[in-house]
Design a protein around this motif. Structure first.
Motif, PDB file in Angstrom:
ATOM      1  N   THR A   1       0.811  -1.224   0.000  1.00 54.23           N
ATOM      2  CA  THR A   1       0.000   0.000   0.000  1.00 54.23           C
ATOM      3  C   THR A   1       0.843   1.273   0.000  1.00 54.23           C
ATOM      4  OG1 THR A   1      -0.062  -0.208   2.403  1.00 54.23           O
ATOM      5  CG2 THR A   1      -1.970  -1.061   1.184  1.00 54.23           C
ATOM      6  N   GLY A   2       2.150   1.150   0.011  1.00 53.54           N
ATOM      7  CA  GLY A   2       3.016   2.326   0.037  1.00 53.54           C
ATOM      8  C   GLY A   2       3.265   2.867  -1.361  1.00 53.54           C
ATOM      9  N   SER A   3       4.160   3.826  -1.423  1.00 56.13           N
ATOM     10  CA  SER A   3       4.476   4.446  -2.710  1.00 56.13           C
ATOM     11  C   SER A   3       5.098   3.427  -3.673  1.00 56.13           C
ATOM     12  CB  SER A   3       5.435   5.615  -2.423  1.00 56.13           C
ATOM     13  OG  SER A   3       6.049   6.047  -3.570  1.00 56.13           O
ATOM     14  N   ILE A   4       6.065   2.674  -3.203  1.00 52.23           N
ATOM     15  CA  ILE A   4       6.673   1.618  -4.028  1.00 52.23           C
ATOM     16  C   ILE A   4       5.644   0.520  -4.307  1.00 52.23           C
ATOM     17  CG2 ILE A   4       8.327  -0.324  -3.913  1.00 52.23           C
ATOM     18  CD1 ILE A   4       9.745   2.240  -4.582  1.00 52.23           C
TER      19      ILE A   4
ATOM     20  N   MET B   1       9.413   5.890 -10.294  1.00 48.01           N
ATOM     21  CA  MET B   1       9.928   4.611  -9.783  1.00 48.01           C
ATOM     22  C   MET B   1       9.451   3.408 -10.590  1.00 48.01           C
ATOM     23  SD  MET B   1      12.142   5.116  -7.604  1.00 48.01           S
ATOM     24  CE  MET B   1      12.406   3.419  -7.148  1.00 48.01           C
TER      25      MET B   1
ATOM     26  N   GLY C   1       6.889   8.132  -0.368  1.00 44.13           N
ATOM     27  CA  GLY C   1       6.360   8.100   0.989  1.00 44.13           C
ATOM     28  C   GLY C   1       6.950   9.240   1.821  1.00 44.13           C
TER      29      GLY C   1
ATOM     30  N   LYS D   1      15.962  -0.095   1.361  1.00 46.60           N
ATOM     31  CA  LYS D   1      17.418   0.101   1.478  1.00 46.60           C
ATOM     32  C   LYS D   1      17.915  -0.214   2.883  1.00 46.60           C
ATOM     33  CE  LYS D   1      16.293   4.128   0.116  1.00 46.60           C
ATOM     34  NZ  LYS D   1      16.409   5.312  -0.695  1.00 46.60           N
ATOM     35  N   GLU D   2      17.001  -0.111   3.859  1.00 47.11           N
ATOM     36  CA  GLU D   2      17.398  -0.382   5.238  1.00 47.11           C
ATOM     37  C   GLU D   2      17.961  -1.800   5.377  1.00 47.11           C
ATOM     38  OE1 GLU D   2      14.493   0.812   4.196  1.00 47.11           O
ATOM     39  OE2 GLU D   2      14.033   2.672   5.275  1.00 47.11           O
TER      40      GLU D   2
ATOM     41  N   GLY E   1       0.965  -2.153   6.433  1.00 39.77           N
ATOM     42  CA  GLY E   1       1.162  -1.845   7.852  1.00 39.77           C
ATOM     43  C   GLY E   1      -0.175  -1.648   8.552  1.00 39.77           C
ATOM     44  N   ARG E   2      -0.949  -0.613   8.082  1.00 41.06           N
ATOM     45  CA  ARG E   2      -2.212  -0.284   8.746  1.00 41.06           C
ATOM     46  C   ARG E   2      -3.356  -0.024   7.765  1.00 41.06           C
ATOM     47  NH1 ARG E   2      -3.465   3.319  12.070  1.00 41.06           N
ATOM     48  NH2 ARG E   2      -4.185   1.866  13.629  1.00 41.06           N
ATOM     49  N   ASN E   3      -3.039   0.172   6.522  1.00 41.33           N
ATOM     50  CA  ASN E   3      -4.052   0.619   5.563  1.00 41.33           C
ATOM     51  C   ASN E   3      -4.900  -0.557   5.050  1.00 41.33           C
ATOM     52  OD1 ASN E   3      -5.561   1.840   3.579  1.00 41.33           O
ATOM     53  ND2 ASN E   3      -3.838   2.968   2.681  1.00 41.33           N
TER      54      ASN E   3
ATOM     55  N   ASP F   1      16.017   0.830  -5.799  1.00 39.06           N
ATOM     56  CA  ASP F   1      16.345   2.240  -5.639  1.00 39.06           C
ATOM     57  C   ASP F   1      16.796   2.743  -7.015  1.00 39.06           C
ATOM     58  OD1 ASP F   1      16.354   4.264  -3.810  1.00 39.06           O
ATOM     59  OD2 ASP F   1      17.723   3.248  -2.444  1.00 39.06           O
TER      60      ASP F   1
HETATM   61  P1  NDP Z   1       5.658   4.224   2.218  1.00 36.17           P
HETATM   62  O1  NDP Z   1       5.655   4.831   3.560  1.00 36.17           O
HETATM   63  O2  NDP Z   1       4.933   4.914   1.117  1.00 36.17           O
HETATM   64  O3  NDP Z   1       5.067   2.732   2.303  1.00 36.17           O
HETATM   65  C1  NDP Z   1       5.577   1.815   3.212  1.00 36.17           C
HETATM   66  C2  NDP Z   1       4.843   0.496   3.117  1.00 36.17           C
HETATM   67  O4  NDP Z   1       5.260  -0.320   4.221  1.00 36.17           O
HETATM   68  C3  NDP Z   1       3.328   0.606   3.234  1.00 36.17           C
HETATM   69  O5  NDP Z   1       2.713  -0.465   2.581  1.00 36.17           O
HETATM   70  C4  NDP Z   1       3.127   0.505   4.741  1.00 36.17           C
HETATM   71  O6  NDP Z   1       1.811   0.124   5.082  1.00 36.17           O
HETATM   72  C5  NDP Z   1       4.129  -0.587   5.062  1.00 36.17           C
HETATM   73  N1  NDP Z   1       4.603  -0.544   6.445  1.00 36.17           N
HETATM   74  C6  NDP Z   1       4.969   0.545   7.157  1.00 36.17           C
HETATM   75  N2  NDP Z   1       5.403   0.166   8.372  1.00 36.17           N
HETATM   76  C7  NDP Z   1       5.303  -1.178   8.427  1.00 36.17           C
HETATM   77  C8  NDP Z   1       5.599  -2.149   9.421  1.00 36.17           C
HETATM   78  N3  NDP Z   1       6.081  -1.797  10.632  1.00 36.17           N
HETATM   79  N4  NDP Z   1       5.387  -3.447   9.139  1.00 36.17           N
HETATM   80  C9  NDP Z   1       4.897  -3.821   7.941  1.00 36.17           C
HETATM   81  N5  NDP Z   1       4.592  -2.946   6.956  1.00 36.17           N
HETATM   82  C10 NDP Z   1       4.801  -1.639   7.189  1.00 36.17           C
HETATM   83  O7  NDP Z   1       7.180   3.979   1.829  1.00 36.17           O
HETATM   84  P2  NDP Z   1       7.848   4.006   0.391  1.00 36.17           P
HETATM   85  O8  NDP Z   1       7.065   3.167  -0.556  1.00 36.17           O
HETATM   86  O9  NDP Z   1       8.167   5.397   0.029  1.00 36.17           O
HETATM   87  O10 NDP Z   1       9.243   3.305   0.686  1.00 36.17           O
HETATM   88  C11 NDP Z   1       9.342   1.900   0.893  1.00 36.17           C
HETATM   89  C12 NDP Z   1      10.808   1.532   0.873  1.00 36.17           C
HETATM   90  O11 NDP Z   1      11.333   1.755  -0.431  1.00 36.17           O
HETATM   91  C13 NDP Z   1      11.686   2.347   1.811  1.00 36.17           C
HETATM   92  O12 NDP Z   1      12.720   1.553   2.310  1.00 36.17           O
HETATM   93  C14 NDP Z   1      12.263   3.435   0.923  1.00 36.17           C
HETATM   94  O13 NDP Z   1      13.489   3.927   1.386  1.00 36.17           O
HETATM   95  C15 NDP Z   1      12.436   2.665  -0.371  1.00 36.17           C
HETATM   96  N6  NDP Z   1      12.409   3.472  -1.566  1.00 36.17           N
HETATM   97  C16 NDP Z   1      11.307   4.225  -1.864  1.00 36.17           C
HETATM   98  C17 NDP Z   1      11.267   5.000  -3.004  1.00 36.17           C
HETATM   99  C18 NDP Z   1      10.031   5.765  -3.379  1.00 36.17           C
HETATM  100  O14 NDP Z   1       9.988   6.328  -4.472  1.00 36.17           O
HETATM  101  N7  NDP Z   1       9.013   5.818  -2.546  1.00 36.17           N
HETATM  102  C19 NDP Z   1      12.426   5.094  -3.898  1.00 36.17           C
HETATM  103  C20 NDP Z   1      13.513   4.220  -3.528  1.00 36.17           C
HETATM  104  C21 NDP Z   1      13.509   3.461  -2.389  1.00 36.17           C
HETATM  105  P3  NDP Z   1       0.646   1.241   5.300  1.00 36.17           P
HETATM  106  O15 NDP Z   1       0.390   1.846   3.947  1.00 36.17           O
HETATM  107  O16 NDP Z   1      -0.485   0.433   5.759  1.00 36.17           O
HETATM  108  O17 NDP Z   1       1.172   2.207   6.288  1.00 36.17           O
END
Ligand code: NDP
Length: 393
Positions: free
Chosen positions: A10-13, A265, A204, A124-125, A38-40, A149
């Motif tokens: 559900t995040g940006s990636i 991305m 994100g 990347k972490e 995570g929560r969405n 990345d």
């Molecule tokens: P977001 O915050 O947009 O999304 C994070 C995702 O992880 C969501 O699906 C979120 O769920 C989930 N999440 C958050 N916390 C937890 C947890 N404790 N346990 C399980 N799931 C969890 O992040 P990004 O997509 O921006 O980034 C993701 C990774 O990719 C990062 O490591 C970032 O550095 C890397 N990255 C991102 C880029 C980008 O363009 N966004 C580019 C290059 C690398 P929910 O939506 O429910 O909160």
């Protein structure tokens, strides 16, 4: 059908991955194994109804009833909790997207490697905290890690068919983030909203703020070291405000191969999804004549102290990456919660590293994930103390 899982769907990636999977035929092309969030719950359930995974997992256990209700009648299994997210990675998949943000992304990505498939690594972490362990695990299972990345995907593409021995330098570019042109003296008063807006990329919130502070680039320098096995002094960062040239590889014959593309991305994700083929991807094409010129400059050390800290972390080696990431995550949480100012973040991270260094063990090689997690917990505890001692600026 290729079996695919998406962690952090559900995040940006995750959304960009969902978009590409859907455009490439969705459930008719791929056997989707796991989608996690995570929560969405609402968005996870929507995605699950489209991609029809075997299981949908939500990290927050309190939200399991909501997820169950949202997926009633679909036949899709549900689960909740951090352990369930990691267990979802035990379900065999040939391609997995590691798109969770933060250290929480390490365990699922690590476990996904056991299937000997491809781990598309956005998190990347994972490499910053446990690079050698992750690479060893991949080698042990003949699994492949493909960088997502944009800079590392760019380096990977520039290196295709090349010999690492011929590489003199790897250069990754940085936009300079939201405050690139702000007077230095104003940075301490930068708000969370101001730091959460990126000039070029739509990402994100956490990585966007990390771009403003350059902690993101600091992490990427360490990621470059871990992924490509190159000495830290041969990794360079260039500020490139247009975010179109993502990385450059310089070779011993004086040639340089760079990678250009629109800041989207879906290029790097699509490259990892279709590798070794190149599929048609829905990203904008660059019109270089219209763009006219691209600019580059060296990063200002006073504006971006995180880059110096990354060098110190690489010099320390071992568990220092885990400490660095955890301290950075804690400082970022405190900034988002308005407990510390923007410029205080690097001060907190430096102080945590200093205190841990004084206690010894920072550079000890990580021989297990437990050691990585122990260091993560110690660094977060010390960061809490340091943040408590830091006056809000
Ligand atoms: P977001 O915050 O947009 O999304 C994070 C995702 O992880 C969501 O699906 C979120 O769920 C989930 N999440 C958050 N916390 C937890 C947890 N404790 N346990 C399980 N799931 C969890 O992040 P990004 O997509 O921006 O980034 C993701 C990774 O990719 C990062 O490591 C970032 O550095 C890397 N990255 C991102 C880029 C980008 O363009 N966004 C580019 C290059 C690398 P929910 O939506 O429910 O909160």
């Amino acid at each position: 059908m290729r079996r695919v899982s998406v962690f952090g769907a559900t995040g940006s990636i995750g959304e960009s991955t969902f978009d590409l999977l859907t455009r490439q035929g969705g459930a008719d092309t791929y056997r989707i194994v796991a989608l996690t969030a995570g929560r969405n719950v609402r968005r996870l359930a929507e995605q699950a109804r489209v991609l029809r995974p075997e299981i949908a997992v939500i990290a927050d256990e309190a939200l399991l009833p909501d997820l169950r209700e949202a997926l009633t009648g679909t036949g899709i299994a549900t689960a909740a909790g951090d352990a369930a997210v990691a267990e979802a990675a035990d379900r065999p998949a040939e391609w997995a997207m590691s798109g969770i943000v933060g250290a929480a992304g390490l365990a699922p990505g690590f476990r996904a490697l056991a299937h000997g498939g491809t781990l598309a690594l956005a998190n990347k972490e994972s490499l910053v905290t446990a690079g050698p362990l992750l690479m060893e695990e991949a080698a042990r299972h003949s699994a492949r890690i493909l960088p997502v990345d944009s800079e590392h995907s760019a380096v990977f593409q520039a290196l295709a068919g090349e010999d690492m021995d011929a590489v003199e330098r790897i250069t990754i570019t940085a936009s300079g983030g939201a405050f690139r042109d702000w007077p230095l003296e104003d940075l301490a008063r930068a708000s969370v909203a101001e730091a959460s807006t990126h000039p070029n990329w739509n990402m994100g919130q956490r990585i966007t703020i990390d771009s403003a502070s350059m902690f993101n680039k600091a992490m990427e320098v360490i990621e470059t070291r871990e992924f490509f096995g190159i000495d830290p002094d041969r990794i360079e960062v260039l500020v490139h405000p247009e975010s179109m040239l993502h990385a450059l590889v310089s070779f011993r014959d004086g040639g340089m191969i760079g990678h250009l593309g629109a800041p989207d991305m879906r290029h790097a994700i699509g490259y990892a999804l279709n590798w070794p083929d190149r599929a048609h991807l829905p990203v904008a094409r660059l019109d270089l004549a219209a763009i006219g010129r691209l600019t580059f400059s060296a990063p200002d050390p006073a504006r971006y102290p995180a880059l110096r800290l990354a060098r110190e972390v690489m010099a320390a080696g071992g568990l220092a990456g885990s400490a660095f990431n955890a301290a950075k995550e804690a400082a970022l949480d405190a900034f988002i919660a308005d407990r510390i100012g923007f410029t205080a973040m690097s001060g907190v991270v430096e102080e945590v590293l200093d205190r841990l260094s004084g206690q010894g063990g920072l550079g000890k090689p990580a021989t297990s994930l437990d050691m990585v997690y122990d260091m993560d917990r110690s660094a977060r505890r010390i960061a809490g103390e340091v943040i408590g001692e830091t006056d809000r600026i």
